[in-house]
Design a protein around this motif. Structure first.
Motif, PDB file in Angstrom:
ATOM      1  N   LYS A  40      39.817  44.695  35.943  1.00 23.70           N
ATOM      2  CA  LYS A  40      40.704  46.191  37.279  1.00 23.70           C
ATOM      3  C   LYS A  40      40.961  45.306  38.179  1.00 23.70           C
ATOM      4  CE  LYS A  40      40.992  49.610  34.131  1.00 23.70           C
ATOM      5  NZ  LYS A  40      42.476  49.771  33.301  1.00 23.70           N
ATOM      6  N   LYS A  41      40.513  44.696  38.849  1.00 21.46           N
ATOM      7  CA  LYS A  41      39.770  43.873  39.970  1.00 21.46           C
ATOM      8  C   LYS A  41      41.442  43.081  39.730  1.00 21.46           C
ATOM      9  CE  LYS A  41      36.816  46.592  43.162  1.00 21.46           C
ATOM     10  NZ  LYS A  41      37.250  47.143  43.387  1.00 21.46           N
ATOM     11  N   LEU A  42      41.572  42.359  39.107  1.00 23.16           N
ATOM     12  CA  LEU A  42      42.097  41.383  38.778  1.00 23.16           C
ATOM     13  C   LEU A  42      43.251  42.171  38.683  1.00 23.16           C
ATOM     14  CD1 LEU A  42      42.969  38.438  38.278  1.00 23.16           C
ATOM     15  CD2 LEU A  42      42.398  38.818  35.429  1.00 23.16           C
ATOM     16  N   GLN A  43      43.943  41.988  37.810  1.00 27.97           N
ATOM     17  CA  GLN A  43      44.793  43.394  37.626  1.00 27.97           C
ATOM     18  C   GLN A  43      45.184  43.665  39.425  1.00 27.97           C
ATOM     19  OE1 GLN A  43      44.269  46.659  35.026  1.00 27.97           O
ATOM     20  NE2 GLN A  43      44.753  45.384  33.351  1.00 27.97           N
ATOM     21  N   TYR A  44      44.716  44.701  40.032  1.00 26.45           N
ATOM     22  CA  TYR A  44      45.011  45.355  40.952  1.00 26.45           C
ATOM     23  C   TYR A  44      44.883  43.766  41.862  1.00 26.45           C
ATOM     24  CZ  TYR A  44      44.921  47.811  45.782  1.00 26.45           C
ATOM     25  OH  TYR A  44      45.147  48.883  46.584  1.00 26.45           O
ATOM     26  N   LYS A  45      45.122  42.814  41.796  1.00 28.87           N
ATOM     27  CA  LYS A  45      45.285  42.070  42.813  1.00 28.87           C
ATOM     28  C   LYS A  45      46.134  41.797  43.197  1.00 28.87           C
ATOM     29  CE  LYS A  45      43.587  39.424  46.565  1.00 28.87           C
ATOM     30  NZ  LYS A  45      42.381  38.419  47.184  1.00 28.87           N
ATOM     31  N   ALA A  46      46.713  40.608  41.302  1.00 29.69           N
ATOM     32  CA  ALA A  46      47.444  40.346  40.668  1.00 29.69           C
ATOM     33  C   ALA A  46      48.905  40.943  41.250  1.00 29.69           C
ATOM     34  CB  ALA A  46      46.776  39.977  39.084  1.00 29.69           C
ATOM     35  N   ALA A  47      48.641  42.561  41.395  1.00 30.07           N
ATOM     36  CA  ALA A  47      50.218  43.314  41.458  1.00 30.07           C
ATOM     37  C   ALA A  47      50.862  42.873  42.992  1.00 30.07           C
ATOM     38  CB  ALA A  47      49.804  44.738  41.346  1.00 30.07           C
ATOM     39  N   SER A  48      50.104  41.996  43.395  1.00 28.23           N
ATOM     40  CA  SER A  48      50.647  42.116  44.626  1.00 28.23           C
ATOM     41  C   SER A  48      50.462  40.959  45.854  1.00 28.23           C
ATOM     42  CB  SER A  48      50.720  43.154  45.867  1.00 28.23           C
ATOM     43  OG  SER A  48      49.019  43.481  46.301  1.00 28.23           O
ATOM     44  N   HIS A  49      49.754  39.655  45.099  1.00 23.88           N
ATOM     45  CA  HIS A  49      49.261  38.334  45.217  1.00 23.88           C
ATOM     46  C   HIS A  49      49.835  38.010  44.320  1.00 23.88           C
ATOM     47  CE1 HIS A  49      46.599  40.976  48.227  1.00 23.88           C
ATOM     48  NE2 HIS A  49      46.904  40.384  48.530  1.00 23.88           N
ATOM     49  N   THR A  50      49.569  36.064  44.342  1.00 28.64           N
ATOM     50  CA  THR A  50      49.430  34.951  43.813  1.00 28.64           C
ATOM     51  C   THR A  50      48.847  34.285  42.950  1.00 28.64           C
ATOM     52  OG1 THR A  50      50.367  33.732  45.495  1.00 28.64           O
ATOM     53  CG2 THR A  50      52.159  34.248  45.168  1.00 28.64           C
ATOM     54  N   ILE A  51      47.804  35.249  42.788  1.00 30.56           N
ATOM     55  CA  ILE A  51      46.652  34.730  41.650  1.00 30.56           C
ATOM     56  C   ILE A  51      46.464  34.378  41.123  1.00 30.56           C
ATOM     57  CG2 ILE A  51      45.162  35.508  44.090  1.00 30.56           C
ATOM     58  CD1 ILE A  51      44.280  37.248  41.697  1.00 30.56           C
ATOM     59  N   LEU A  52      47.414  34.795  40.486  1.00 30.72           N
ATOM     60  CA  LEU A  52      47.075  34.144  38.769  1.00 30.72           C
ATOM     61  C   LEU A  52      47.370  32.775  38.339  1.00 30.72           C
ATOM     62  CD1 LEU A  52      48.944  37.454  36.938  1.00 30.72           C
ATOM     63  CD2 LEU A  52      46.849  36.697  37.194  1.00 30.72           C
ATOM     64  N   PHE A  53      48.566  32.684  39.367  1.00 31.86           N
ATOM     65  CA  PHE A  53      48.954  31.018  39.279  1.00 31.86           C
ATOM     66  C   PHE A  53      47.668  30.301  39.295  1.00 31.86           C
ATOM     67  CE2 PHE A  53      53.111  33.814  40.903  1.00 31.86           C
ATOM     68  CZ  PHE A  53      53.514  33.059  40.196  1.00 31.86           C
ATOM     69  N   GLU A  54      46.600  30.400  40.117  1.00 35.91           N
ATOM     70  CA  GLU A  54      45.663  29.585  39.412  1.00 35.91           C
ATOM     71  C   GLU A  54      44.761  29.259  38.147  1.00 35.91           C
ATOM     72  OE1 GLU A  54      43.595  28.577  42.536  1.00 35.91           O
ATOM     73  OE2 GLU A  54      44.773  29.214  43.907  1.00 35.91           O
ATOM     74  N   LEU A  55      45.615  29.991  37.324  1.00 34.09           N
ATOM     75  CA  LEU A  55      45.113  29.910  36.266  1.00 34.09           C
ATOM     76  C   LEU A  55      46.080  29.111  34.846  1.00 34.09           C
ATOM     77  CD1 LEU A  55      44.487  34.173  34.961  1.00 34.09           C
ATOM     78  CD2 LEU A  55      43.182  32.317  34.895  1.00 34.09           C
ATOM     79  N   LEU A  56      47.285  29.137  35.580  1.00 39.95           N
ATOM     80  CA  LEU A  56      48.536  27.863  35.785  1.00 39.95           C
ATOM     81  C   LEU A  56      48.400  26.090  35.618  1.00 39.95           C
ATOM     82  CD1 LEU A  56      51.490  30.379  35.600  1.00 39.95           C
ATOM     83  CD2 LEU A  56      50.534  30.426  33.577  1.00 39.95           C
ATOM     84  N   PRO A  57      49.050  25.087  35.334  1.00 42.99           N
ATOM     85  CA  PRO A  57      48.561  24.087  35.497  1.00 42.99           C
ATOM     86  C   PRO A  57      50.147  24.038  36.975  1.00 42.99           C
ATOM     87  CG  PRO A  57      49.935  24.899  33.011  1.00 42.99           C
ATOM     88  CD  PRO A  57      49.275  25.591  33.458  1.00 42.99           C
ATOM     89  N   GLU A  58      50.665  22.985  37.328  1.00 38.92           N
ATOM     90  CA  GLU A  58      51.888  23.037  38.305  1.00 38.92           C
ATOM     91  C   GLU A  58      52.511  23.156  37.985  1.00 38.92           C
ATOM     92  OE1 GLU A  58      52.533  19.778  42.064  1.00 38.92           O
ATOM     93  OE2 GLU A  58      51.193  19.549  40.512  1.00 38.92           O
ATOM     94  N   LYS A  59      53.205  22.802  36.714  1.00 39.23           N
ATOM     95  CA  LYS A  59      54.421  23.433  36.528  1.00 39.23           C
ATOM     96  C   LYS A  59      54.037  24.389  35.351  1.00 39.23           C
ATOM     97  CE  LYS A  59      55.508  18.827  35.694  1.00 39.23           C
ATOM     98  NZ  LYS A  59      56.576  17.630  35.058  1.00 39.23           N
ATOM     99  N   PHE A  60      55.107  24.939  34.592  1.00 34.99           N
ATOM    100  CA  PHE A  60      54.922  25.734  33.500  1.00 34.99           C
ATOM    101  C   PHE A  60      57.066  26.678  33.598  1.00 34.99           C
ATOM    102  CE2 PHE A  60      54.062  27.714  37.974  1.00 34.99           C
ATOM    103  CZ  PHE A  60      54.938  28.698  38.079  1.00 34.99           C
ATOM    104  N   THR A  61      56.431  26.719  32.480  1.00 35.86           N
ATOM    105  CA  THR A  61      57.978  27.702  32.178  1.00 35.86           C
ATOM    106  C   THR A  61      57.553  29.173  32.361  1.00 35.86           C
ATOM    107  OG1 THR A  61      57.045  28.126  30.097  1.00 35.86           O
ATOM    108  CG2 THR A  61      58.251  25.841  30.261  1.00 35.86           C
ATOM    109  N   LEU A  62      58.966  29.915  32.174  1.00 34.86           N
ATOM    110  CA  LEU A  62      58.733  31.204  32.291  1.00 34.86           C
ATOM    111  C   LEU A  62      58.067  32.544  30.814  1.00 34.86           C
ATOM    112  CD1 LEU A  62      62.635  31.713  33.701  1.00 34.86           C
ATOM    113  CD2 LEU A  62      59.836  32.567  34.462  1.00 34.86           C
ATOM    114  N   PRO A  63      58.440  31.318  29.790  1.00 29.23           N
ATOM    115  CA  PRO A  63      57.763  32.550  29.153  1.00 29.23           C
ATOM    116  C   PRO A  63      55.896  31.528  28.312  1.00 29.23           C
ATOM    117  CG  PRO A  63      59.520  30.651  27.851  1.00 29.23           C
ATOM    118  CD  PRO A  63      59.178  30.276  29.402  1.00 29.23           C
TER     119      PRO A  63
END
Length: 237
Positions: free
Chosen positions: A142-165
Motif C-alpha cells: 500500500k505504501k509503495l502504491q501511494y508513493k508511486a502515485a506521485s514519485h518516480t520510485i518505480l523506476f528504481e525497479l527498472l534497468p537504465e533503459k526500458f520500453t513502454l511495454p
C-alpha cells in the motif's frame, strides 16, 4: 554519570529492523524472502531482519542486514512503519522498524547471498510468513502504491533503459490493474519524464519497441504528472 531514577522502572524493549525487498524481473513484481535460521519458527519463510546494535541507528542496521544477507548495498531504502504489538514476537517484547527496498532483479540477481536460501516470490503468491511479517508486506504494498502515485520510485525497479511495454507491465503489477496500451503510452509520454533513445528492443517483435530513459535532470518539475496515470491515488491508503 548517575542514571535518572525515572528510567529505573521503565520496561526495556528489543529493537529490530525488517526489510521488504521488492524486485521486478520484467514481468512480475516480487519480494525476496529467506528461511529463518533460529527458533522459534526456524526454517520457515521470513522477511530479512535482525536486531539494532547499541552503536547504530535503525537505518544503519537495515543497510547492514541487507548487505550481509543479500550482498545488496546502495539501493533505494525507505522506512515506512513501526510494528509494536506487545505479542508480535513470542520470545520477548520486540519493536520492529520496517523498511522497503526497490531493486531491478536482473541487475542484482548474481549478488544475492544463498546462505540463507533467499528466494524471490510473486507478490500475489508468496508463502505464509512468520509472526506479523505478512501484515508488513501488505502494508508495504500500500505504501509503495501511494508513493508511486506521485514519485518516480518505480523506476528504481527498472534497468537504465526500458520500453513502454515493460513500464506498463510494472505499473499494472504494482497497482494490480490493467491499462489500455495506447492510453498508457500517451499519458506516460505526456509527463515529459522520459527521454526516447535511438535503439529498439526487438526481442519480442521484428518491429521492436523504442527504449526510453528517465529524464533525471528535469524529473522534479514533471513528476507530479504521474498522477495522470493513476485513477484514484487518494484512495490507495
Amino acid at each position: 554519570m548517575t542514571k535518572d531514577k525515572r528510567y529505573q522502572h521503565i520496561t526495556k524493549f528489543t529493537v529490530a529492523v525488517d526489510c521488504i525487498v521488492f524486485g521486478f524481473d520484467g514481468t512480475r513484481l516480487k519480494i525476496l524472502l529467506v528461511k529463518r535460521g533460529l527458533e522459534p519458527e526456524k526454517g520457515k519463510w521470513s522477511l530479512m531482519g535482525g536486531f539494532v546494535n547499541d552503536n547504530e541507528s535503525a537505518e544503519t542496521a537495515a543497510n547492514r542486514i541487507l548487505k550481509s544477507l543479500t550482498g545488496l548495498e546502495g539501493i533505494y531504502l525507505e522506512q515506512y512503519q513501526t510494528f509494536s504489538s506487545p505479542d508480535r514476537d513470542p520470545v520477548q517484547r520486540t519493536i520492529s522498524v520496517a523498511y522497503f527496498a526497490l531493486i531491478d532483479i536482473n541487475k542484482y540477481q548474481e549478488s544475492i547471498n544463498t546462505d540463507f536460501e533467499a528466494q524471490w516470490f510473486n507478490i500475489k503468491e508468496f508463502p505464509q510468513l512468520i509472526f506479523d511479517h505478512g501484515d508488513m508486506v501488505h502494508l508495504a504494498q500500500k505504501k509503495l502504491q501511494y508513493k508511486a502515485a506521485s514519485h518516480t520510485i518505480l523506476f528504481e525497479l527498472l534497468p537504465e533503459k526500458f520500453t513502454l511495454p515493460l513500464l506498463q507491465s510494472l505499473f499494472e503489477d504494482v497497482f494490480d490493474t490493467s491499462f489500455d496500451k495506447g492510453n498508457f503510452s500517451r499519458k506516460m509520454l505526456s509527463t515529459k519524464l522520459l527521454i526516447k533513445q535511438k535503439e529498439k528492443d526487438k526481442s519480442n517483435s521484428k518491429k521492436g519497441a523504442f527504449y526510453y530513459k528517465l529524464d533525471k535532470k528535469h524529473y522534479q518539475e514533471n513528476l507530479h504528472k504521474i498522477l495522470k496515470l493513476i485513477p484514484n491515488p487518494n484512495q490507495l491508503l
